[in-house]
Design an enzyme around this catalytic site. Structure first.
Site, PDB file in Angstrom:
ATOM      1  N   GLY A  45     -28.608  28.546  22.179  1.00 11.01           N
ATOM      2  CA  GLY A  45     -28.663  29.581  23.198  1.00 11.01           C
ATOM      3  C   GLY A  45     -28.059  30.854  22.635  1.00 11.01           C
ATOM      4  O   GLY A  45     -27.212  30.795  21.740  1.00 11.01           O
ATOM      5  N   GLN A  50     -24.101  39.114  22.657  1.00 17.79           N
ATOM      6  CA  GLN A  50     -23.716  38.537  21.356  1.00 17.79           C
ATOM      7  C   GLN A  50     -24.365  39.260  20.184  1.00 17.79           C
ATOM      8  O   GLN A  50     -23.962  39.073  19.043  1.00 17.79           O
ATOM      9  CB  GLN A  50     -24.086  37.050  21.305  1.00 17.79           C
ATOM     10  CG  GLN A  50     -23.314  36.211  22.313  1.00 17.79           C
ATOM     11  CD  GLN A  50     -23.674  34.748  22.182  1.00 17.79           C
ATOM     12  OE1 GLN A  50     -24.634  34.289  22.777  1.00 17.79           O
ATOM     13  NE2 GLN A  50     -22.913  34.014  21.385  1.00 17.79           N
ATOM     14  N   CYS A  98     -19.675  28.199  20.723  1.00 14.22           N
ATOM     15  CA  CYS A  98     -20.323  29.498  20.908  1.00 14.22           C
ATOM     16  C   CYS A  98     -20.400  30.206  19.564  1.00 14.22           C
ATOM     17  O   CYS A  98     -19.422  30.216  18.818  1.00 14.22           O
ATOM     18  CB  CYS A  98     -19.495  30.326  21.894  1.00 14.22           C
ATOM     19  SG  CYS A  98     -20.188  31.931  22.272  1.00 14.22           S
ATOM     20  N   LEU A  99     -21.547  30.799  19.263  1.00 18.50           N
ATOM     21  CA  LEU A  99     -21.699  31.506  17.979  1.00 18.50           C
ATOM     22  C   LEU A  99     -20.702  32.652  17.855  1.00 18.50           C
ATOM     23  O   LEU A  99     -20.334  33.048  16.749  1.00 18.50           O
ATOM     24  CB  LEU A  99     -23.129  32.054  17.846  1.00 18.50           C
ATOM     25  CG  LEU A  99     -24.250  31.021  17.724  1.00 18.50           C
ATOM     26  CD1 LEU A  99     -25.605  31.711  17.785  1.00 18.50           C
ATOM     27  CD2 LEU A  99     -24.121  30.210  16.441  1.00 18.50           C
ATOM     28  N   HIS A 140     -23.588  28.514  30.411  1.00 17.08           N
ATOM     29  CA  HIS A 140     -22.810  29.132  29.327  1.00 17.08           C
ATOM     30  C   HIS A 140     -23.386  30.512  28.983  1.00 17.08           C
ATOM     31  O   HIS A 140     -22.648  31.498  28.904  1.00 17.08           O
ATOM     32  CB  HIS A 140     -22.828  28.199  28.105  1.00 17.08           C
ATOM     33  CG  HIS A 140     -22.178  28.766  26.882  1.00 17.08           C
ATOM     34  ND1 HIS A 140     -21.067  28.195  26.295  1.00 17.08           N
ATOM     35  CD2 HIS A 140     -22.476  29.854  26.114  1.00 17.08           C
ATOM     36  CE1 HIS A 140     -20.720  28.915  25.230  1.00 17.08           C
ATOM     37  NE2 HIS A 140     -21.563  29.928  25.100  1.00 17.08           N
ATOM     38  N   GLU A 141     -24.707  30.574  28.801  1.00 20.47           N
ATOM     39  CA  GLU A 141     -25.341  31.848  28.425  1.00 20.47           C
ATOM     40  C   GLU A 141     -25.250  32.870  29.557  1.00 20.47           C
ATOM     41  O   GLU A 141     -25.012  34.056  29.329  1.00 20.47           O
ATOM     42  CB  GLU A 141     -26.806  31.628  28.027  1.00 20.47           C
ATOM     43  CG  GLU A 141     -27.020  30.688  26.841  1.00 20.47           C
ATOM     44  CD  GLU A 141     -26.188  31.031  25.629  1.00 20.47           C
ATOM     45  OE1 GLU A 141     -25.904  32.222  25.412  1.00 20.47           O
ATOM     46  OE2 GLU A 141     -25.776  30.102  24.905  1.00 20.47           O
ATOM     47  N   HIS A 144     -22.118  34.822  29.671  1.00 19.33           N
ATOM     48  CA  HIS A 144     -22.054  35.932  28.707  1.00 19.33           C
ATOM     49  C   HIS A 144     -22.500  37.248  29.354  1.00 19.33           C
ATOM     50  O   HIS A 144     -21.983  38.314  29.015  1.00 19.33           O
ATOM     51  CB  HIS A 144     -22.968  35.657  27.501  1.00 19.33           C
ATOM     52  CG  HIS A 144     -22.347  34.827  26.427  1.00 19.33           C
ATOM     53  ND1 HIS A 144     -21.239  35.231  25.704  1.00 19.33           N
ATOM     54  CD2 HIS A 144     -22.692  33.624  25.919  1.00 19.33           C
ATOM     55  CE1 HIS A 144     -20.937  34.302  24.805  1.00 19.33           C
ATOM     56  NE2 HIS A 144     -21.796  33.311  24.914  1.00 19.33           N
TER      57      HIS A 144
END
Ligand code: NI
Length: 190
Positions: A45, A50, A98-99, A140-141, A144
Site C-alpha cells: 500500500g 509518502q 510502513c515504507l 492504514h493507508e 496517512h
C-alpha cells in the site's frame, strides 16, 4: 517514474490532505508512478503523502500476498477521495509496517470490517465493504491522508520505547533499498 519515499519526521506526513478534483493535472500518470514506486519498494500500500504529495489518494496491491489468500492475487486498486463511513467488528491486533517508518513493525489494533466510499482513476464512484487483510491495509493507508501514522495508535509506553528509533529514522539511521527523503528535503539514494 519512481518517487522517493518521505520518511518519519517529514512534515508532509503530518498534513491533512486535500481533495482531488477531476481535472487534477496528470492524474493518470501520477497513479502509474505511484504503482511503479510501490513495486520498486515492495510495498502493498502507498499513500500520496509518502511521495510528498498532500492529496487524498492511496493505492493497494496485494498480489504478493496471494499465498495467504488467493483472493488477494488480483487486488490492485486506487482509492481517490476515500471516506470511511463505518468501522465495525472485533478490534484485533495485526502486525503493521510502513515504507515511511523503515525497520519498525508493531501490532496495531483496529476494527475488522469497514465500509468505504471512493472514486477510481476514471472517477467512477464506489461504496464497498472490506474485511480481513484488505480492511487493515486500507485503514492504514487512509490514516496517512489525515496525517496519522501507525505508530500513533500504539500504547504510550510502547511509543516511549520507540522514540529514539523514530528520531533515528528522521536522521537517516535506517537501511532500505529504495530512495528516500528525510526531513529537510534531502533526497537519499538507495
Ligand atoms: Ni504507511
Amino acid at each position: 517514474m519512481v518517487f522517493p519515499i518521505y520518511v518519519y519526521g517529514h512534515p508532509v506526513l503530518r498534513k491533512v490532505t486535500g481533495i482531488i478534483d477531476k481535472d487534477y493535472k496528470d492524474l493518470k500518470q501520477f497513479i502509474a508512478d505511484m504503482f511503479e514506486t510501490m513495486d520498486d519498494s515492495d510495498g502493498i500500500g502507498l499513500a500520496s503523502p509518502q511521495v510528498g504529495k498532500s492529496v487524498r489518494l492511496f493505492i493497494v496491491d496485494t498480489s504478493t500476498l496471494k499465498d495467504e489468500d488467493p483472493l488477494l492475487k488480483d487486488f490492485k486498486k486506487v482509492f481517490i477521495n476515500p471516506s470511511i463511513i463505518e468501522r465495525i467488528g472485533e478490534i484485533t491486533p495485526f502486525n503493521e509496517g510502513c515504507l515511511s517508518i523503515p525497520g519498525i513493525r508493531e501490532d496495531v489494533s483496529r476494527e475488522s470490517k469497514i465500509r468505504i466510499s471512493y472514486y477510481d482513476g476514471d472517477f467512477n464512484f464506489y461504496d464497498e465493504w472490506y474485511d480481513g487483510i484488505l480492511s487493515r491495509i486500507i485503514q492504514h493507508e487512509y490514516d496517512h491522508l489525515d496525517g496519522i501514522l501507525f505508530t500513533d495508535h500504539l500504547a504510550s509506553l510502547k511509543k516511549r520505547l520507540l522514540k529514539n528509533k523514530l528520531n533515528g529514522i528522521s536522521k537517516g539511521k535506517f537501511d532500505v533499498d529504495y530512495k528516500t527523503v528525510l526531513p529537510g528535503k534531502r533526497v537519499r539514494s538507495k
